[in-house]
Design an enzyme around this catalytic site. Structure first.
Site, PDB file in Angstrom:
ATOM      1  N   ARG A   1      -7.315  11.460  -0.081  1.00  0.00           N
ATOM      2  CA  ARG A   1      -6.999  10.363  -0.811  1.00  0.00           C
ATOM      3  C   ARG A   1      -6.813   9.980  -1.988  1.00  0.00           C
ATOM      4  O   ARG A   1      -7.163  11.147  -3.171  1.00  0.00           O
ATOM      5  CB  ARG A   1      -7.711   9.447   0.004  1.00  0.00           C
TER       6      ARG A   1
ATOM      7  N   ALA B   1       2.477   0.407   9.602  1.00  0.00           N
ATOM      8  CA  ALA B   1       3.436  -0.272  10.170  1.00  0.00           C
ATOM      9  C   ALA B   1       3.671  -1.848   9.964  1.00  0.00           C
ATOM     10  O   ALA B   1       5.149  -2.134   9.692  1.00  0.00           O
ATOM     11  CB  ALA B   1       3.485   0.413  11.479  1.00  0.00           C
TER      12      ALA B   1
ATOM     13  N   LYS C   1       2.505  -3.339   7.166  1.00  0.00           N
ATOM     14  CA  LYS C   1       2.513  -3.289   5.852  1.00  0.00           C
ATOM     15  C   LYS C   1       3.788  -3.104   5.492  1.00  0.00           C
ATOM     16  O   LYS C   1       4.732  -4.272   5.186  1.00  0.00           O
ATOM     17  CB  LYS C   1       1.818  -2.497   5.222  1.00  0.00           C
TER      18      LYS C   1
ATOM     19  N   ASN D   1     -11.994  13.829   1.300  1.00  0.00           N
ATOM     20  CA  ASN D   1     -13.257  13.348   1.550  1.00  0.00           C
ATOM     21  C   ASN D   1     -14.289  13.712   2.025  1.00  0.00           C
ATOM     22  O   ASN D   1     -15.177  13.204   1.689  1.00  0.00           O
ATOM     23  CB  ASN D   1     -12.739  12.882   3.594  1.00  0.00           C
TER      24      ASN D   1
ATOM     25  N   TYR E   1      -1.384  -0.600  11.005  1.00  0.00           N
ATOM     26  CA  TYR E   1      -1.818  -1.099   9.724  1.00  0.00           C
ATOM     27  C   TYR E   1      -0.070  -0.564   9.252  1.00  0.00           C
ATOM     28  O   TYR E   1       0.474  -1.542   8.300  1.00  0.00           O
ATOM     29  CB  TYR E   1      -3.100  -0.542   9.465  1.00  0.00           C
TER      30      TYR E   1
ATOM     31  N   THR F   1       1.100  -0.884   0.328  1.00  0.00           N
ATOM     32  CA  THR F   1      -0.331  -0.273   0.276  1.00  0.00           C
ATOM     33  C   THR F   1       1.082   0.978  -0.357  1.00  0.00           C
ATOM     34  O   THR F   1       2.307   1.569   0.963  1.00  0.00           O
ATOM     35  CB  THR F   1      -0.786  -0.228   1.348  1.00  0.00           C
ATOM     36  N   ASP F   2       0.168   2.596  -0.314  1.00  0.00           N
ATOM     37  CA  ASP F   2       0.812   4.228  -0.576  1.00  0.00           C
ATOM     38  C   ASP F   2       1.413   4.031   0.885  1.00  0.00           C
ATOM     39  O   ASP F   2       2.300   5.421   1.143  1.00  0.00           O
ATOM     40  CB  ASP F   2       0.471   4.819  -1.175  1.00  0.00           C
ATOM     41  N   GLU F   3      -0.098   3.547   2.043  1.00  0.00           N
ATOM     42  CA  GLU F   3       0.592   4.178   3.479  1.00  0.00           C
ATOM     43  C   GLU F   3       1.589   3.788   3.463  1.00  0.00           C
ATOM     44  O   GLU F   3       2.294   4.432   5.168  1.00  0.00           O
ATOM     45  CB  GLU F   3      -0.597   3.438   4.349  1.00  0.00           C
TER      46      GLU F   3
HETATM   47  P1  NAD Z   1      -9.693  -6.784   2.975  1.00  0.00           P
HETATM   48  O1  NAD Z   1      -9.855  -6.728   4.221  1.00  0.00           O
HETATM   49  O2  NAD Z   1     -11.094  -6.624   2.303  1.00  0.00           O
HETATM   50  O3  NAD Z   1      -9.752  -8.553   2.714  1.00  0.00           O
HETATM   51  C1  NAD Z   1      -8.347  -9.420   3.325  1.00  0.00           C
HETATM   52  C2  NAD Z   1      -8.321 -10.926   3.355  1.00  0.00           C
HETATM   53  O4  NAD Z   1      -7.774 -11.219   4.244  1.00  0.00           O
HETATM   54  C3  NAD Z   1      -9.592 -11.686   3.563  1.00  0.00           C
HETATM   55  O5  NAD Z   1     -10.715 -12.254   3.375  1.00  0.00           O
HETATM   56  C4  NAD Z   1      -9.938 -11.939   5.042  1.00  0.00           C
HETATM   57  O6  NAD Z   1     -10.671 -12.863   5.738  1.00  0.00           O
HETATM   58  C5  NAD Z   1      -8.358 -12.540   4.627  1.00  0.00           C
HETATM   59  N1  NAD Z   1      -7.470 -13.014   6.277  1.00  0.00           N
HETATM   60  C6  NAD Z   1      -7.137 -11.877   7.056  1.00  0.00           C
HETATM   61  N2  NAD Z   1      -6.044 -12.461   7.893  1.00  0.00           N
HETATM   62  C7  NAD Z   1      -6.384 -13.762   6.970  1.00  0.00           C
HETATM   63  C8  NAD Z   1      -5.248 -14.637   7.783  1.00  0.00           C
HETATM   64  N3  NAD Z   1      -4.747 -14.797   8.594  1.00  0.00           N
HETATM   65  N4  NAD Z   1      -4.799 -16.167   6.916  1.00  0.00           N
HETATM   66  C9  NAD Z   1      -5.457 -16.223   5.460  1.00  0.00           C
HETATM   67  N5  NAD Z   1      -6.889 -15.148   5.107  1.00  0.00           N
HETATM   68  C10 NAD Z   1      -6.732 -13.825   5.623  1.00  0.00           C
HETATM   69  O7  NAD Z   1      -8.429  -6.103   2.118  1.00  0.00           O
HETATM   70  P2  NAD Z   1      -8.190  -5.708   0.908  1.00  0.00           P
HETATM   71  O8  NAD Z   1      -8.636  -4.145   0.741  1.00  0.00           O
HETATM   72  O9  NAD Z   1      -8.563  -5.956   0.095  1.00  0.00           O
HETATM   73  O10 NAD Z   1      -6.499  -5.295   0.605  1.00  0.00           O
HETATM   74  C11 NAD Z   1      -5.883  -6.324  -0.161  1.00  0.00           C
HETATM   75  C12 NAD Z   1      -4.835  -6.137   0.239  1.00  0.00           C
HETATM   76  O11 NAD Z   1      -4.162  -5.312  -0.378  1.00  0.00           O
HETATM   77  C13 NAD Z   1      -3.192  -5.989   1.852  1.00  0.00           C
HETATM   78  O12 NAD Z   1      -2.876  -7.014   1.977  1.00  0.00           O
HETATM   79  C14 NAD Z   1      -3.601  -4.412   1.464  1.00  0.00           C
HETATM   80  O13 NAD Z   1      -2.721  -4.484   2.712  1.00  0.00           O
HETATM   81  C15 NAD Z   1      -3.079  -3.815  -0.263  1.00  0.00           C
HETATM   82  N6  NAD Z   1      -4.450  -2.678   0.303  1.00  0.00           N
HETATM   83  C16 NAD Z   1      -5.263  -2.336  -0.235  1.00  0.00           C
HETATM   84  C17 NAD Z   1      -6.160  -1.351  -0.649  1.00  0.00           C
HETATM   85  C18 NAD Z   1      -7.576  -1.013  -0.208  1.00  0.00           C
HETATM   86  O14 NAD Z   1      -7.837   0.248  -0.703  1.00  0.00           O
HETATM   87  N7  NAD Z   1      -8.170  -1.272   0.097  1.00  0.00           N
HETATM   88  C19 NAD Z   1      -4.816   0.409  -1.172  1.00  0.00           C
HETATM   89  C20 NAD Z   1      -3.504  -0.863  -1.454  1.00  0.00           C
HETATM   90  C21 NAD Z   1      -3.055  -2.007  -0.344  1.00  0.00           C
HETATM   91  O1  TDX Z   2     -15.929   6.075   8.357  1.00  0.00           O
HETATM   92  C1  TDX Z   2     -14.956   7.402   7.860  1.00  0.00           C
HETATM   93  N1  TDX Z   2     -14.987   8.820   7.783  1.00  0.00           N
HETATM   94  C2  TDX Z   2     -13.933   8.907   7.342  1.00  0.00           C
HETATM   95  O2  TDX Z   2     -14.063  10.208   7.528  1.00  0.00           O
HETATM   96  C3  TDX Z   2     -14.125   5.942   7.661  1.00  0.00           C
HETATM   97  C4  TDX Z   2     -13.973   4.236   7.739  1.00  0.00           C
HETATM   98  C5  TDX Z   2     -12.800   7.192   7.264  1.00  0.00           C
HETATM   99  N2  TDX Z   2     -13.377   8.159   7.251  1.00  0.00           N
HETATM  100  C6  TDX Z   2     -11.556   9.116   6.261  1.00  0.00           C
HETATM  101  C7  TDX Z   2     -10.468   8.409   6.891  1.00  0.00           C
HETATM  102  C8  TDX Z   2      -9.422   8.444   5.544  1.00  0.00           C
HETATM  103  O3  TDX Z   2      -8.790   9.662   5.382  1.00  0.00           O
HETATM  104  O4  TDX Z   2     -11.475   8.554   4.839  1.00  0.00           O
HETATM  105  C9  TDX Z   2     -10.247   8.327   4.632  1.00  0.00           C
HETATM  106  C10 TDX Z   2     -10.597   6.625   4.132  1.00  0.00           C
HETATM  107  O5  TDX Z   2     -10.376   6.247   5.316  1.00  0.00           O
HETATM  108  P1  TDX Z   2     -10.609   4.672   4.686  1.00  0.00           P
HETATM  109  O6  TDX Z   2     -11.737   3.775   3.774  1.00  0.00           O
HETATM  110  O7  TDX Z   2     -10.981   4.115   5.912  1.00  0.00           O
HETATM  111  O8  TDX Z   2      -9.851   4.298   3.647  1.00  0.00           O
HETATM  112  P2  TDX Z   2      -7.391   4.484   4.471  1.00  0.00           P
HETATM  113  O9  TDX Z   2      -6.977   4.700   6.189  1.00  0.00           O
HETATM  114  O10 TDX Z   2      -7.597   5.719   3.906  1.00  0.00           O
HETATM  115  O11 TDX Z   2      -6.762   3.024   3.812  1.00  0.00           O
HETATM  116  C11 TDX Z   2      -7.027   2.473   3.279  1.00  0.00           C
HETATM  117  O12 TDX Z   2      -6.398   2.728   1.726  1.00  0.00           O
HETATM  118  C12 TDX Z   2      -5.612   2.340   1.829  1.00  0.00           C
HETATM  119  C13 TDX Z   2      -7.386   0.916   3.210  1.00  0.00           C
HETATM  120  O13 TDX Z   2      -8.430   0.953   4.179  1.00  0.00           O
HETATM  121  C14 TDX Z   2      -6.011   0.595   3.400  1.00  0.00           C
HETATM  122  O14 TDX Z   2      -6.480  -1.109   4.078  1.00  0.00           O
HETATM  123  C15 TDX Z   2      -5.609   1.368   2.268  1.00  0.00           C
HETATM  124  O15 TDX Z   2      -3.730   0.352   2.686  1.00  0.00           O
END
Ligand code: NAD
Ligand code: TDX
Length: 332
Positions: free
Chosen positions: A217, A155, A157, A252, A153, A126-128
């Site tokens: 974001r 940290a 990653k 946001n 989170y 992730t970019d985070e």
């Molecule tokens: P998510 O939370 O929707 O899905 C995570 C999946 O991992 C779930 O199906 C969960 O059951 C499974 N999981 C969790 N712990 C496990 C374990 N111990 N063993 C096996 N499976 C397990 O997450 P997401 O948003 O789909 O993110 C997927 C990946 O992409 C993550 O590594 C996240 O860091 C990365 N990522 C997410 C975003 C975003 O915006 N969501 C952006 C950049 C990178």
């Molecule tokens: O209820 C909310 N209100 C709000 O203002 C929530 C859930 C979030 N927010 C804000 C926090 C963030 O600035 O919105 C922004 C986006 O929040 P999230 O959807 O929780 O995403 P973020 O924290 O940016 O992280 C996401 O992007 C990078 C994913 O959850 C991560 O897994 C990924 O690595």
């Protein structure tokens, strides 16, 4: 035939990736390994679950005995590793599961991959991990930006990214790391900003906006993330990191207002609430390196958010079942 192990394939991005790969590559075998935490849901695979090139494995990546024996039996070619705890707010409440899954679980997969001479290990990050940018719109994260994570989170990653790099340098494991910006699209779990807002506005419920809503974001449609990983899997240069993002920066509050407008609702649904602890100000990706490899996103934010809102309108059962916990009754 290529055997691809996808971890976390019951989650949001992994789930979209499993559907994308199973449909696009009928000659590849796609193994979806997931322990079905609260974020895992198999109903998203209804359209592919009977295909001969798809298989689900219920396993925890931290269970080293089961993972080692699975790798020995199945002889996978590729690993695409999504499985993680992914919600920043949850990591602020309870960091330890993030260390266990994201750091220790990744280490188990890396060890199994080295022992079994995996052809390529793609680590989805992730970019985070880069920390935060200030509000100067000319600054971006590049692959050279130092890692400087701020939340438990990010940290966890960043730690897993370091382990992946170390296994490449020390044992010669062929790897790529992808670092993507915020994703959105179908099957996004309704704890995250965009699906939470869409579902609440449809239900005429208040939408909590943290702080003043000015945090930025960089939004990428999940299909564009899938195509990026597909490209890196096939053409990524061994050992390289690729940033994934489409220059769709929004505050946001802009995102929330866009959703409210599109659904013909009223801004009085917005409720400013206490800010997230350590809330990163701004993320923004420079995707030049990946674009030089041949990647092009299909969506911009306007087209992507419309498609996503329409999907949530047409698939109310999916997110309503998630909200009530009903999805847990679905078994393959
Ligand atoms: P998510 O939370 O929707 O899905 C995570 C999946 O991992 C779930 O199906 C969960 O059951 C499974 N999981 C969790 N712990 C496990 C374990 N111990 N063993 C096996 N499976 C397990 O997450 P997401 O948003 O789909 O993110 C997927 C990946 O992409 C993550 O590594 C996240 O860091 C990365 N990522 C997410 C975003 C975003 O915006 N969501 C952006 C950049 C990178
Ligand atoms: O209820 C909310 N209100 C709000 O203002 C929530 C859930 C979030 N927010 C804000 C926090 C963030 O600035 O919105 C922004 C986006 O929040 P999230 O959807 O929780 O995403 P973020 O924290 O940016 O992280 C996401 O992007 C990078 C994913 O959850 C991560 O897994 C990924 O690595």
């Amino acid at each position: 035939m290529n055997k691809i192990l996808v971890t976390g394939g019951a989650g949001f991005i992994g789930g979209n990736f499993v559907n994308y790969m199973t449909n696009k590559y009928p000659n590849y075998s796609i193994y979806n390994l997931d322990s079905l935490t609260y974020a895992g849901d198999l109903t998203k695979h209804k359209s592919i679950e009977d295909k001969p090139n798809y298989k689900f494995i219920n396993m925890d990546i931290t269970d080293s005995n089961s993972i080692f024996s699975l790798f020995e039996t199945e002889k996978f070619d590729y690993v695409v590793h999504f499985a993680a705890e992914s919600h920043v707010d949850k990591s602020i409440e309870d960091p330890s599961i993030f260390v266990k899954t994201n750091v220790m679980g990744t280490n188990v997969l890396l060890e199994a991959s080295v022992k079994n001479s995996i052809t390529k290990f793609i680590h989805v990050s992730t970019d985070e991990v880069y920390g935060e940018l200030d509000f100067d719109p000319q600054t971006f994260f590049t692959e050279e930006t130092p890692l400087n994570p701020n939340s438990p989170y990010s940290a966890s990653k960043a730690s897993s990214d370091m382990l992946v790099k170390a296994y490449h340098e020390t044992y010669g494991l062929p790897i790529n790391i992808t670092r993507c910006s915020n994703n959105y699209g179908p099957f996004h779990f309704p704890e995250k900003l965009i699906p939470l807002t869409i579902s609440r506005v449809i239900n005429k419920e208040k939408v909590p906006v943290y702080g003043n809503g000015e945090n930025v974001r960089d939004w990428l449609h999940v299909e564009d993330h899938c195509s990026a990983i597909d490209l890196v899997l096939h053409n990524g240069v061994d050992g390289e990191v690729y940033n994934v993002g489409g220059h769709n920066e929004k505050t946001n509050i802009e995102v929330v207002r866009t959703i409210i407008r599109t659904l013909n609702a009223n801004d009085n649904l917005i409720e400013f609430v206490q800010d997230r602890l350590g809330h990163d100000k701004r993320y923004a990706i420079n995707p030049d390196k990946l674009m030089k490899l041949g990647w092009e996103p299909k969506y911009n934010f306007d087209t992507g958010i419309k498609q996503t809102i329409n999907w949530y309108i047409s698939n109310k059962d999916w997110w309503k079942n998630i909200k009530t916990g009903e999805y847990r009754n679905y078994i393959l």
